[in-house]
Design a protein around this motif. Structure first.
Motif, PDB file in Angstrom:
ATOM      1  N   SER A  14      -3.652 -25.007  86.210  1.00  0.00           N
ATOM      2  CA  SER A  14      -2.592 -25.932  85.807  1.00  0.00           C
ATOM      3  C   SER A  14      -2.877 -27.335  86.336  1.00  0.00           C
ATOM      4  O   SER A  14      -3.255 -27.512  87.501  1.00  0.00           O
ATOM      5  CB  SER A  14      -1.232 -25.461  86.345  1.00  0.00           C
ATOM      6  N   CYS A  15      -2.709 -28.317  85.461  1.00  0.00           N
ATOM      7  CA  CYS A  15      -2.836 -29.715  85.884  1.00  0.00           C
ATOM      8  C   CYS A  15      -1.550 -30.149  86.577  1.00  0.00           C
ATOM      9  O   CYS A  15      -0.462 -29.689  86.225  1.00  0.00           O
ATOM     10  CB  CYS A  15      -3.093 -30.618  84.672  1.00  0.00           C
ATOM     11  N   SER A  16      -1.674 -31.018  87.546  1.00  0.00           N
ATOM     12  CA  SER A  16      -0.483 -31.530  88.233  1.00  0.00           C
ATOM     13  C   SER A  16       0.325 -32.412  87.283  1.00  0.00           C
ATOM     14  O   SER A  16      -0.134 -32.770  86.198  1.00  0.00           O
ATOM     15  CB  SER A  16      -0.898 -32.315  89.481  1.00  0.00           C
ATOM     16  N   SER A  17       1.509 -32.786  87.694  1.00  0.00           N
ATOM     17  CA  SER A  17       2.429 -33.497  86.805  1.00  0.00           C
ATOM     18  C   SER A  17       1.899 -34.855  86.369  1.00  0.00           C
ATOM     19  O   SER A  17       2.260 -35.355  85.301  1.00  0.00           O
ATOM     20  CB  SER A  17       3.785 -33.677  87.496  1.00  0.00           C
ATOM     21  N   ASP A  18       1.048 -35.477  87.166  1.00  0.00           N
ATOM     22  CA  ASP A  18       0.505 -36.793  86.820  1.00  0.00           C
ATOM     23  C   ASP A  18      -0.727 -36.701  85.925  1.00  0.00           C
ATOM     24  O   ASP A  18      -1.272 -37.735  85.526  1.00  0.00           O
ATOM     25  CB  ASP A  18       0.135 -37.575  88.093  1.00  0.00           C
ATOM     26  N   PHE A  19      -1.168 -35.486  85.625  1.00  0.00           N
ATOM     27  CA  PHE A  19      -2.400 -35.312  84.846  1.00  0.00           C
ATOM     28  C   PHE A  19      -2.099 -34.554  83.551  1.00  0.00           C
ATOM     29  O   PHE A  19      -1.085 -33.887  83.404  1.00  0.00           O
ATOM     30  CB  PHE A  19      -3.453 -34.557  85.667  1.00  0.00           C
ATOM     31  N   TRP A  20      -3.052 -34.664  82.637  1.00  0.00           N
ATOM     32  CA  TRP A  20      -2.957 -34.010  81.335  1.00  0.00           C
ATOM     33  C   TRP A  20      -4.346 -33.521  80.959  1.00  0.00           C
ATOM     34  O   TRP A  20      -5.346 -34.172  81.254  1.00  0.00           O
ATOM     35  CB  TRP A  20      -2.434 -35.004  80.297  1.00  0.00           C
ATOM     36  N   SER A  21      -4.435 -32.382  80.329  1.00  0.00           N
ATOM     37  CA  SER A  21      -5.757 -31.863  79.982  1.00  0.00           C
ATOM     38  C   SER A  21      -6.371 -32.686  78.854  1.00  0.00           C
ATOM     39  O   SER A  21      -5.662 -33.187  77.974  1.00  0.00           O
ATOM     40  CB  SER A  21      -5.645 -30.398  79.549  1.00  0.00           C
ATOM     41  N   ASN A  22      -7.698 -32.812  78.887  1.00  0.00           N
ATOM     42  CA  ASN A  22      -8.376 -33.609  77.854  1.00  0.00           C
ATOM     43  C   ASN A  22      -8.458 -32.834  76.528  1.00  0.00           C
ATOM     44  O   ASN A  22      -7.971 -31.719  76.412  1.00  0.00           O
ATOM     45  CB  ASN A  22      -9.757 -34.037  78.341  1.00  0.00           C
ATOM     46  N   ALA A  23      -9.128 -33.460  75.553  1.00  0.00           N
ATOM     47  CA  ALA A  23      -9.192 -32.859  74.212  1.00  0.00           C
ATOM     48  C   ALA A  23      -9.915 -31.517  74.222  1.00  0.00           C
ATOM     49  O   ALA A  23      -9.621 -30.635  73.406  1.00  0.00           O
ATOM     50  CB  ALA A  23      -9.877 -33.823  73.255  1.00  0.00           C
ATOM     51  N   TYR A  24     -10.871 -31.332  75.134  1.00  0.00           N
ATOM     52  CA  TYR A  24     -11.653 -30.085  75.189  1.00  0.00           C
ATOM     53  C   TYR A  24     -10.999 -29.034  76.076  1.00  0.00           C
ATOM     54  O   TYR A  24     -11.538 -27.930  76.225  1.00  0.00           O
ATOM     55  CB  TYR A  24     -13.064 -30.380  75.691  1.00  0.00           C
ATOM     56  N   LYS A  25      -9.890 -29.387  76.699  1.00  0.00           N
ATOM     57  CA  LYS A  25      -9.161 -28.455  77.561  1.00  0.00           C
ATOM     58  C   LYS A  25     -10.002 -27.949  78.718  1.00  0.00           C
ATOM     59  O   LYS A  25      -9.831 -26.816  79.182  1.00  0.00           O
ATOM     60  CB  LYS A  25      -8.641 -27.249  76.757  1.00  0.00           C
TER      61      LYS A  25
END
Length: 339
Positions: A14-25
């Motif tokens: 899981s990514c932290s709240s300030d991060f988001w997974s990229n297009a390739y996950k």
């Protein structure tokens, strides 16, 4: 919750709240942070308008200082005029606090400074309009004695202004002590962005602050509207009435626009409302007087300002200095003595 994972990984992280997974996950990337920056076109434009408005107010202040001994400037209570100019500079410059990355100090300063600026401005205007309303009533009085003056001392006007500002200071102080605003990362509006904004804390205190300003504006409008039919040469009440109408129109339009926008444009809408209302008050209260002082100096005389001479010029000075109204062969003269 977005998750990042490596190729062929058996579990997701899981990514932290300030991060988001990229297009390739396969990697967590930092979310874009959105706020009204001072180096983007919109922010630069708003800052320019704020500085331009404050510069105009300062220009009128300089004009008032240069012509401080003329009849028009002396007749309009120089102290209140100066306080209104100071408050307008404050409201214009406060809008700059809304531009840029929100900080703890800016979140605490911007709403309270704005409320205090409008409170001082409207309290001073109320001091002027009360005099105009009393002048109107005196002019209509059938028991008026010939050439009997009714003196309204500047002290009473100052008491009105100080009282309004004191009440607002009390509300703002309680607001900052009990429920101060703070910087808030809004992640609910958009998943891929963090909207950096100020959480205003107590809505009740915020409504109390600006509700008191609205009350002052309503009182200014009522007293000015009652006095709007003073003799044409001395129609300051008409200009104040127009200024209050502009103020109301701007802020009534602001509410639905503010509630329907998100992110940095929500802040921009509030800044536009601050600038528009400040420009409206500046234009309605000081532009007519500046026009007389600079363009029509022949109207800036003791005889015309004092009501001892008549004029057919519709651009005659708008002042509450002296109002002479003949009724049933009786004359009522209402005079505001300057400092």
């Amino acid at each position: 919750m977005s998750r990042g994972r490596r190729r062929d990984a058996r579990e997701c992280i899981s990514c932290s709240s300030d991060f988001w997974s990229n297009a390739y996950k396969n990697e967590c990337v930092l979310k874009e942070v959105e706020f009204l920056a001072s180096d983007e076109a919109l922010g630069i434009t708003l800052i320019f308008l704020a500085v331009f408005g404050a510069s105009l107010v300062i220009a009128f202040t300089i004009i008032y200082i240069m012509y401080r001994e003329t009849a028009l400037v002396k007749a309009n209570n120089r102290s209140l005029s100066f306080l209104i100019q100071v408050s307008l500079v404050c409201t214009f410059m406060t809008s700059i606090l809304f531009v840029g990355k929100p900080e703890e100090w800016s979140c605490m300063a911007r709403q309270t400074t704005l409320a205090l600026g409008f409170s001082l401005c409207l309290s001073c205007i109320l001091g002027k309009t009360i005099v105009l309303m009393l002048a109107k009533r005196a002019a209509k009085s059938k028991m008026a004695e010939k050439t009997k003056p009714i003196d309204f001392k500047p002290l009473y006007q100052k008491i009105v202004a100080i009282t309004g500002l004191t009440v607002e200071v009390g509300i703002c102080t309680a607001y900052l002590i009990l429920t101060p605003p703070w910087v808030y990362k809004n992640m609910e509006s958009q998943n891929i962005k963090i909207i950096l904004e100020c959480n205003e804390g107590s809505i009740e205190f915020l409504c109390s602050m600006f509700g008191f300003d609205v009350l002052l504006a309503i009182l200014c409008f009522i007293t000015a509207f009652v006095s709007r039919k003073l003799p044409d040469n001395f129609n300051e009440a008409k200009f104040i009435t127009f200024g209050m109408l502009v103020f109301f129109i701007v802020w009534i339009s602001f509410v639905p626009a503010y509630l329907s926008t998100r992110g940095k444009f929500k802040v921009a809408v509030e800044i536009f409302a601050i600038l528009a209302s400040s420009f409206g008050l500046l234009g309605c209260i000081y532009v007519p007087k500046g026009y007389i002082i600079l363009i029509k100096p022949e109207r800036n005389t003791e005889e015309i300002v004092g009501g001892k001479a008549t004029t057919n010029d519709k651009s005659a000075p708008a002042t509450s200095a002296s109002i002479t109204s003949e009724m049933n062969i009786s004359t009522v003269s209402t005079v505001v003595l300057d400092d």
